[in-house]
Motif scaffolding. Structure first.
Motif, PDB file in Angstrom:
ATOM      1  N   ASP A   1      -0.640  11.244   4.677  1.00 37.35           N
ATOM      2  CA  ASP A   1       0.592  11.253   5.480  1.00 37.35           C
ATOM      3  C   ASP A   1       1.052   9.848   5.873  1.00 37.35           C
ATOM      4  N   ASP A   2       0.230   8.844   5.593  1.00 44.36           N
ATOM      5  CA  ASP A   2       0.619   7.475   5.923  1.00 44.36           C
ATOM      6  C   ASP A   2       1.566   6.927   4.874  1.00 44.36           C
ATOM      7  N   LEU A   3       2.576   6.194   5.304  1.00 47.89           N
ATOM      8  CA  LEU A   3       3.470   5.498   4.376  1.00 47.89           C
ATOM      9  C   LEU A   3       3.064   4.033   4.352  1.00 47.89           C
ATOM     10  N   VAL A   4       2.608   3.558   3.193  1.00 44.79           N
ATOM     11  CA  VAL A   4       2.144   2.181   3.060  1.00 44.79           C
ATOM     12  C   VAL A   4       3.241   1.356   2.419  1.00 44.79           C
ATOM     13  N   SER A   5       3.666   0.290   3.093  1.00 50.34           N
ATOM     14  CA  SER A   5       4.689  -0.601   2.559  1.00 50.34           C
ATOM     15  C   SER A   5       4.025  -1.814   1.937  1.00 50.34           C
ATOM     16  N   VAL A   6       4.399  -2.108   0.713  1.00 49.72           N
ATOM     17  CA  VAL A   6       3.756  -3.180  -0.039  1.00 49.72           C
ATOM     18  C   VAL A   6       4.772  -4.270  -0.342  1.00 49.72           C
ATOM     19  N   SER A   7       4.424  -5.485   0.088  1.00 48.28           N
ATOM     20  CA  SER A   7       5.291  -6.633  -0.185  1.00 48.28           C
ATOM     21  C   SER A   7       4.815  -7.369  -1.417  1.00 48.28           C
ATOM     22  N   GLU A   8       5.598  -8.349  -1.829  1.00 50.44           N
ATOM     23  CA  GLU A   8       5.244  -9.173  -2.986  1.00 50.44           C
ATOM     24  C   GLU A   8       3.946  -9.928  -2.736  1.00 50.44           C
ATOM     25  N   ASP A   9       3.720 -10.385  -1.490  1.00 51.47           N
ATOM     26  CA  ASP A   9       2.515 -11.158  -1.176  1.00 51.47           C
ATOM     27  C   ASP A   9       1.254 -10.316  -1.316  1.00 51.47           C
ATOM     28  N   ILE A  10       1.321  -9.058  -0.821  1.00 50.75           N
ATOM     29  CA  ILE A  10       0.151  -8.172  -0.908  1.00 50.75           C
ATOM     30  C   ILE A  10      -0.193  -7.885  -2.371  1.00 50.75           C
ATOM     31  N   LEU A  11       0.813  -7.593  -3.188  1.00 46.89           N
ATOM     32  CA  LEU A  11       0.575  -7.330  -4.609  1.00 46.89           C
ATOM     33  C   LEU A  11       0.036  -8.567  -5.308  1.00 46.89           C
ATOM     34  N   ASN A  12       0.571  -9.728  -4.959  1.00 47.07           N
ATOM     35  CA  ASN A  12       0.125 -10.992  -5.559  1.00 47.07           C
ATOM     36  C   ASN A  12      -1.345 -11.233  -5.250  1.00 47.07           C
ATOM     37  N   GLU A  13      -1.739 -10.941  -4.006  1.00 46.89           N
ATOM     38  CA  GLU A  13      -3.131 -11.130  -3.607  1.00 46.89           C
ATOM     39  C   GLU A  13      -4.052 -10.214  -4.402  1.00 46.89           C
ATOM     40  N   PHE A  14      -3.590  -8.971  -4.644  1.00 44.73           N
ATOM     41  CA  PHE A  14      -4.382  -8.031  -5.441  1.00 44.73           C
ATOM     42  C   PHE A  14      -4.542  -8.527  -6.872  1.00 44.73           C
ATOM     43  N   ILE A  15      -3.444  -8.978  -7.493  1.00 41.78           N
ATOM     44  CA  ILE A  15      -3.495  -9.442  -8.884  1.00 41.78           C
ATOM     45  C   ILE A  15      -4.423 -10.648  -9.014  1.00 41.78           C
ATOM     46  N   ASN A  16      -4.325 -11.593  -8.065  1.00 42.39           N
ATOM     47  CA  ASN A  16      -5.201 -12.757  -8.104  1.00 42.39           C
ATOM     48  C   ASN A  16      -6.655 -12.349  -7.933  1.00 42.39           C
ATOM     49  N   GLY A  17      -6.868 -11.359  -7.049  1.00 46.39           N
ATOM     50  CA  GLY A  17      -8.233 -10.868  -6.850  1.00 46.39           C
ATOM     51  C   GLY A  17      -8.787 -10.244  -8.105  1.00 46.39           C
TER      52      GLY A  17
END
Length: 590
Positions: free
Chosen positions: A49-65
């Motif tokens: 039921d949670d709505l998670v908002s994802v920004s460019e920075d969060i996605l970038n951090e995941f890709i780098n990880g």
């Protein structure tokens, strides 16, 4: 692809910023990135039921990880929780949700692939409806078809009945029951490794090693046979008297010949000498049993000696006693021959299997089975490997062995962490080919080793799962048995498994297609009788009970290969065996 990507995120309650969405669409593999990101992001801290908002920075951090091969998503929970306030659920978000719902409805009515999948589900159900093979369950006051309960296989002696997993996706409400493999589980496992030969290889390849190997085999099987009443007192070959007429021997097969009159003449040996014994074609029952004898196995022989000629009266195999049924309050799933990296691997079916394990796919009864699963055994060939056979690269989707194991880790990493996964190697894995095979080395499968709930052991391997003893053998010796013994075949691998148990050896024939390491000890003798004997290799599901032992071959997640077409081997892909609280069940994911 655009609507597919949006729908995947929408269904998981994830709201992408425009820049984050562009990053995914412009990546090398948008679908793979989407799946990996959703799995990492939707941890136990969030509910459906949670709505998670994802920004460019969060996605970038995941890709780098990911590029740095980090196992966990390096996003602090407070960074995401700042986005989880009521202000994010604004008019613009609701309008986007309405648009996605509209896309979803249009896709349902127009998507040809979806329609085909629906037809594939309904057609077999209609075929067996008139045979009263379909049970029904109620879901929200609607009657849903429970299983595609196919006919029991025509092969006599098997008791396999495959039930198609209902095409029902479940949004799981209880995250304590099914949680992802993102942290170490605190479930108490009564897990013991009874045999693992990974660090016990002492062979130097010298002839003395080979002698020690066969001496070890003979001594182990002689000990088993000497407990048989007929062989408690037995003769050594060098001690046989000239005037002796009755023989009781424990011997190893050295050579097998057919005489000009059609009888079978077998040369046996023990540590003291050799003797030839005739199996008369006139003794029909014994002659048929003698046709199943193979070179290098150890047997007991009762014979009559008349001068220099010895004629067999009885063959005594080491055999297995009938064992008592043990109570189980948990489930074990059996896999083998997944062949990740092959072009004929079935990713969609495998993903459905993982969703079922996570209690997110199937009907009520099937979800109940999934909740009971405590152990998952993968008996070899989890990947397709590299250079296993000539021109294999033409049939590979992933042409790097480490990348194949990385892909396997991305799949197994989605499985909830309270399921312990036991992996043994097969002939396609990055282990030595000669049996016994050590566990898959960490240098090739580092990503798998980083998963908290994975155990690696040798092939063969022997484990105790909460008191249930499971012998795991990939099954390479099936090739030799099927080629050597008249009436044996890959399709009836349950009969081959029974024969190996009777012989108390996993690969009795030395020097044929199955490479065997001349260890100082023969680790392929079945010293202890298991509750479950699990094999793979031949890509054909079978199950039967033999003296109280479950004989299970777990099939494959790969469609028919070019080699199988040549050999006319028809696999049974995506049919998964489950021992659910002691009851055998088989679920189909295709």
């Amino acid at each position: 692809m655009t609507s597919d990507i949006l729908l995947k995120f929408a269904k998981k309650g994830i709201n992408l910023s425009p820049n984050a969405y562009k990053m995914i669409i412009n990546s090398e593999d948008p679908k793979n990135l989407t799946s990996s990101f959703i799995i990492k992001l939707k941890s136990k801290e969030f509910t459906k039921d949670d709505l998670v908002s994802v920004s460019e920075d969060i996605l970038n951090e995941f890709i780098n990880g990911e590029n740095n091969r980090k196992d966990n998503l390096s996003i602090k929970s407070e960074d995401i929780s700042n986005n989880l306030n009521t202000e994010t659920i604004n008019k613009e978000t609701l309008e986007k949700t309405d648009d996605l719902n509209r896309i979803n409805k249009e896709k349902t009515s127009t998507d040809k692939e979806t329609n085909n999948e629906k037809n594939n589900l309904e057609e077999p159900i209609n075929q067996v409806k008139n045979k009263s093979r379909i049970n029904k369950l109620e879901y929200n006051n609607e009657i849903k078809k429970e299983f595609d309960a196919s006919e029991i296989r025509a092969n006599p002696g098997t008791d396999v009945e495959t039930e198609k997993v209902a095409d029902i996706k479940i949004e799981n409400k209880n995250h304590n029951i099914c949680r992802r493999n993102m942290e170490e589980s605190h479930v108490n496992y009564d897990f013991k490794i009874l045999q693992d030969t990974s660090n016990k290889s002492y062979t130097s390849g010298e002839i003395s090693n080979l002698i020690s190997y066969f001496q070890s085999r003979f001594e182990k099987e002689e000990k088993i046979l000497s407990h048989r009443p007929e062989l408690k007192v037995h003769d050594k070959i060098e001690d046989i008297r000239d005037d002796q007429t009755e023989l009781a021997l424990i011997v190893m097969v050295n050579d097998i010949r057919i005489t000009k009159n059609g009888h079978i003449l077998i040369e046996f040996e023990d540590e003291t000498g050799q003797i030839s014994i005739l199996f008369s074609k006139d003794n029909t029952e014994l002659f048929q049993e003698a046709q199943k004898i193979v070179r290098d196995e150890v047997v007991g022989i009762i014979a009559t000696k008349n001068g220099s000629l010895a004629i067999a009266n009885q063959i005594i195999h080491p055999g297995v006693p009938r064992i008592a049924r043990k109570e189980m309050d948990f489930g074990i799933v059996f896999l083998s021959d997944v062949h990740i990296g092959s072009k004929t691997f079935l990713p969609d079916a495998f993903e459905k299997f993982i969703m079922w394990l996570n209690c997110e796919y199937g009907n009520e009864e099937q979800i109940k089975i999934a909740k009971d699963v405590k152990y998952l055994i993968i008996g070899g060939d989890i990947v397709d490997g590299i250079g296993v056979y000539p021109n294999q690269e033409k049939e590979l989707e992933i042409k790097d062995i480490t990348q194949q194991y990385n892909k396997a880790a991305s799949y197994l990493g989605q499985i909830r962490s309270d399921i312990k996964i036991i992996i043994t190697p097969g002939n396609h894995d990055a282990s030595r080919v000669a049996e016994p095979q050590p566990a898959v080395p960490e240098k090739y499968a580092k990503a798998l080793y980083e998963l908290h709930n994975v155990e690696f052991i040798s092939n063969p391997g022997y484990v105790s799962l909460d008191g249930i003893k499971v012998l795991i053998y990939h099954g390479r010796s099936f090739d030799d048995m099927a080629m050597t013994v008249k009436g044996f075949s890959h399709e009836r691998n349950d009969i081959l498994m029974e024969e190996l148990l009777k012989k108390r050896h996993l690969a009795p024939i030395y020097g044929e297609r199955t490479p065997l390491a001349s260890e100082l000890e023969d680790y392929l003798v079945i010293d202890d009788v298991p509750d479950v004997f699990h094999t793979g290799h031949v890509h054909i599901n079978t199950h039967r009970m033999f003296n109280g032992i479950h004989l299970i071959n777990s099939g494959t997640f790969q469609t028919q290969t070019e080699f199988q077409k040549i050999k006319n081997i028809v696999p049974t892909p995506a049919e998964v065996p489950v021992l659910d609280k002691g009851v055998y069940k088989q679920l189909k994911f295709i």
